[in-house]
Design a protein around this motif. Sequence first.
Motif, PDB file in Angstrom:
ATOM      1  N   ASP A 153      52.745  15.297 -17.946  1.00 40.64           N
ATOM      2  CA  ASP A 153      51.805  13.910 -18.291  1.00 40.64           C
ATOM      3  C   ASP A 153      51.363  14.025 -19.656  1.00 40.64           C
ATOM      4  O   ASP A 153      51.641  12.834 -20.225  1.00 40.64           O
ATOM      5  CB  ASP A 153      50.890  13.737 -17.395  1.00 40.64           C
ATOM      6  CG  ASP A 153      51.422  13.403 -15.839  1.00 40.64           C
ATOM      7  OD1 ASP A 153      52.590  13.248 -15.918  1.00 40.64           O
ATOM      8  OD2 ASP A 153      50.530  13.438 -14.979  1.00 40.64           O
TER       9      ASP A 153
ATOM     10  N   ARG B 189      52.741  11.514 -22.705  1.00 36.17           N
ATOM     11  CA  ARG B 189      51.890  10.608 -23.618  1.00 36.17           C
ATOM     12  C   ARG B 189      51.990  10.768 -24.939  1.00 36.17           C
ATOM     13  O   ARG B 189      52.097   9.797 -25.712  1.00 36.17           O
ATOM     14  CB  ARG B 189      50.509  10.666 -22.739  1.00 36.17           C
ATOM     15  CG  ARG B 189      49.384   9.724 -23.373  1.00 36.17           C
ATOM     16  CD  ARG B 189      48.301   9.719 -22.617  1.00 36.17           C
ATOM     17  NE  ARG B 189      47.407  10.885 -22.731  1.00 36.17           N
ATOM     18  CZ  ARG B 189      47.366  11.757 -21.482  1.00 36.17           C
ATOM     19  NH1 ARG B 189      47.932  11.686 -20.463  1.00 36.17           N
ATOM     20  NH2 ARG B 189      46.747  12.980 -21.906  1.00 36.17           N
TER      21      ARG B 189
ATOM     22  N   SER C 257      50.383   6.922 -25.907  1.00 42.54           N
ATOM     23  CA  SER C 257      49.867   5.686 -25.179  1.00 42.54           C
ATOM     24  C   SER C 257      49.578   5.827 -23.793  1.00 42.54           C
ATOM     25  O   SER C 257      50.155   6.708 -23.072  1.00 42.54           O
ATOM     26  CB  SER C 257      51.252   4.531 -25.134  1.00 42.54           C
ATOM     27  OG  SER C 257      52.360   5.266 -24.771  1.00 42.54           O
TER      28      SER C 257
ATOM     29  N   PRO D 194      49.465   5.584 -19.828  1.00 36.71           N
ATOM     30  CA  PRO D 194      50.628   5.355 -18.649  1.00 36.71           C
ATOM     31  C   PRO D 194      50.504   3.762 -18.236  1.00 36.71           C
ATOM     32  O   PRO D 194      49.412   3.446 -17.902  1.00 36.71           O
ATOM     33  CB  PRO D 194      50.161   6.253 -17.622  1.00 36.71           C
ATOM     34  CG  PRO D 194      49.492   7.346 -18.427  1.00 36.71           C
ATOM     35  CD  PRO D 194      48.549   6.752 -19.251  1.00 36.71           C
ATOM     36  N   GLY D 195      51.446   3.059 -18.418  1.00 40.28           N
ATOM     37  CA  GLY D 195      51.605   1.860 -17.799  1.00 40.28           C
ATOM     38  C   GLY D 195      51.117   0.742 -18.964  1.00 40.28           C
ATOM     39  O   GLY D 195      50.937  -0.327 -18.726  1.00 40.28           O
ATOM     40  N   ASN D 196      50.151   1.246 -19.886  1.00 39.31           N
ATOM     41  CA  ASN D 196      49.746   0.131 -21.034  1.00 39.31           C
ATOM     42  C   ASN D 196      50.064   0.814 -22.227  1.00 39.31           C
ATOM     43  O   ASN D 196      49.270   1.389 -22.979  1.00 39.31           O
ATOM     44  CB  ASN D 196      48.537  -0.063 -20.571  1.00 39.31           C
ATOM     45  CG  ASN D 196      47.854  -1.205 -21.680  1.00 39.31           C
ATOM     46  OD1 ASN D 196      48.454  -1.505 -22.579  1.00 39.31           O
ATOM     47  ND2 ASN D 196      46.675  -1.715 -21.512  1.00 39.31           N
ATOM     48  N   ARG D 197      51.255   0.253 -22.864  1.00 38.24           N
ATOM     49  CA  ARG D 197      51.858   0.787 -24.167  1.00 38.24           C
ATOM     50  C   ARG D 197      50.988   0.204 -25.380  1.00 38.24           C
ATOM     51  O   ARG D 197      50.981   0.666 -26.311  1.00 38.24           O
ATOM     52  CB  ARG D 197      53.317   0.376 -24.456  1.00 38.24           C
ATOM     53  CG  ARG D 197      53.326  -1.003 -24.551  1.00 38.24           C
ATOM     54  CD  ARG D 197      54.905  -1.376 -24.686  1.00 38.24           C
ATOM     55  NE  ARG D 197      55.451  -2.730 -24.670  1.00 38.24           N
ATOM     56  CZ  ARG D 197      55.444  -3.362 -25.734  1.00 38.24           C
ATOM     57  NH1 ARG D 197      54.786  -2.941 -26.746  1.00 38.24           N
ATOM     58  NH2 ARG D 197      55.749  -4.620 -25.653  1.00 38.24           N
TER      59      ARG D 197
END
Length: 366
Positions: free
Chosen positions: A208, A212, A218, A220-223
Motif C-alpha cells: 500500500d 502511494r 496521493s 487512496p481514493g483522493n488524488r
Amino acid sequence: MNEPIPFLDVVGVNSDVREELDIAWKAVLQHGRFVGGPEVGMFEEQFASYCEASECVGVGNGTDALELILTALSIGAGDEVIVPANTFAATAEAVCSAGARPRFVDVEPGTLLIDPDAADAAVNSRTAAIVGVHLFGQMIDVPRVAAVARRHSLALLEDAAQAHGARFAGRRAGSVGTAAAFSFYPGKNLGALGDAGAVVTHDRSVADRVRRLANHGSAPGNRHVHRERGRNSRLDSIQAAALSAKLPMLDDDNRRRSALMEAYAALLPASCAPVAVSPEAQSAHHLAVVRTAQRERAVSALDSAGIGWGVHYPVPCHLQPAFSAFREQLPTVEKAAEQILSLPISPTLGQADVARICEALRGVTS
C-alpha cells in the motif's frame, strides 16, 4: 558464411508472441486509458500469483522498485544496507537514492552470489537491511541469508531483476523476503516493450505504501490529497498488457534456457567453466556466465565467429567511481570480475547455435 548469433535476441522473442502483443496494443488503444488502465491491475494480480506472493505493485522500472521498497520500510539517512559487490550499479544506486549507505560485501566463489558469512560479519548497529541479489538467474542461498536477517532483525530485500521464475529449495523468487524488486527491461526473461518494474510482497502495508509513494504520495481514493512526498513511477497500461501476454510463456522459455545451459556445460572447453549453480537452486538462466583466465582471447574468438557476448560485470560496484566513498577489499568478486564472460542465451537459440559457440571457444586455453 554462418549467420551472426546475437548476444540478445529481443526481436525473436517478441516475434513469438506478436499476435498476442497486437491484440493487447489494440485493446489499450481502444479504451485510451494509457495510465492506470485495467491491464495494470490484471497483470499485478497475475504476477503476484506467479511469484507465489499476495501483493504486486507495478512501477516504472526495477531501480525504482528497490528504492520504493526501501522508502516504504523507512530505511534512509543513518542506515546501512548490505549489498553484494557483484551486481549492477542500480542496486547500490537505489540504496543511495533512498538516503542510506551501501555496505558492500563479498560473494561466494562458486555461484558469485552474496556470501552469507560476509553479510553476517558486516552487520553493525546501523544495519537495516540485506539486499539479496538473485544474479544471472540464480537465487541466493535463501535459508542462510534469511537466517542472518532474522538473527539481527533485518529486512531481507530481494533484487530479483534477473530471476523471473527462479526457485531455491522450492520457493519462488519474490516470495522469500520482506519484499522483492523486479525489472521488466526488454532483455529480461520476462521483458516489457520498454522500461517497467514491480514490487512483490506478502505484506499488504508495504504494498500500500509503495503504491502511494509511486503515485505522488496521493491518498487512496483522493488524488488531490498528498499525505507524503512521493514520485511518478507507475506501470503503464501498454507495458502491463504486453507483460500479461508474455507471462504464460515464461516457464517454457526458462526450460529452454535450462536445456541450453546443459548443452553449454557438456560442450564448453575446460578453459571456459560455467558459474556454479547450487543443487537446491532452479535457475532461470537469465545469463550464461562462464569464467575464463583468457577472456581477451575468448572475446576475440567470438568476434571472429560473428557471435555476440557480454560481461556482467567487469567493474564491481565497490570499485566504481560513483561509490568510491564505500570502498572495501573484496578479493573474490575482484578476481571474478577479471574472468567472467556472458555467452548468448535466449529461448530462440538452438542446440546447433550452442555447439557453434563452444566450437569457437575451443581454441582458448587456460
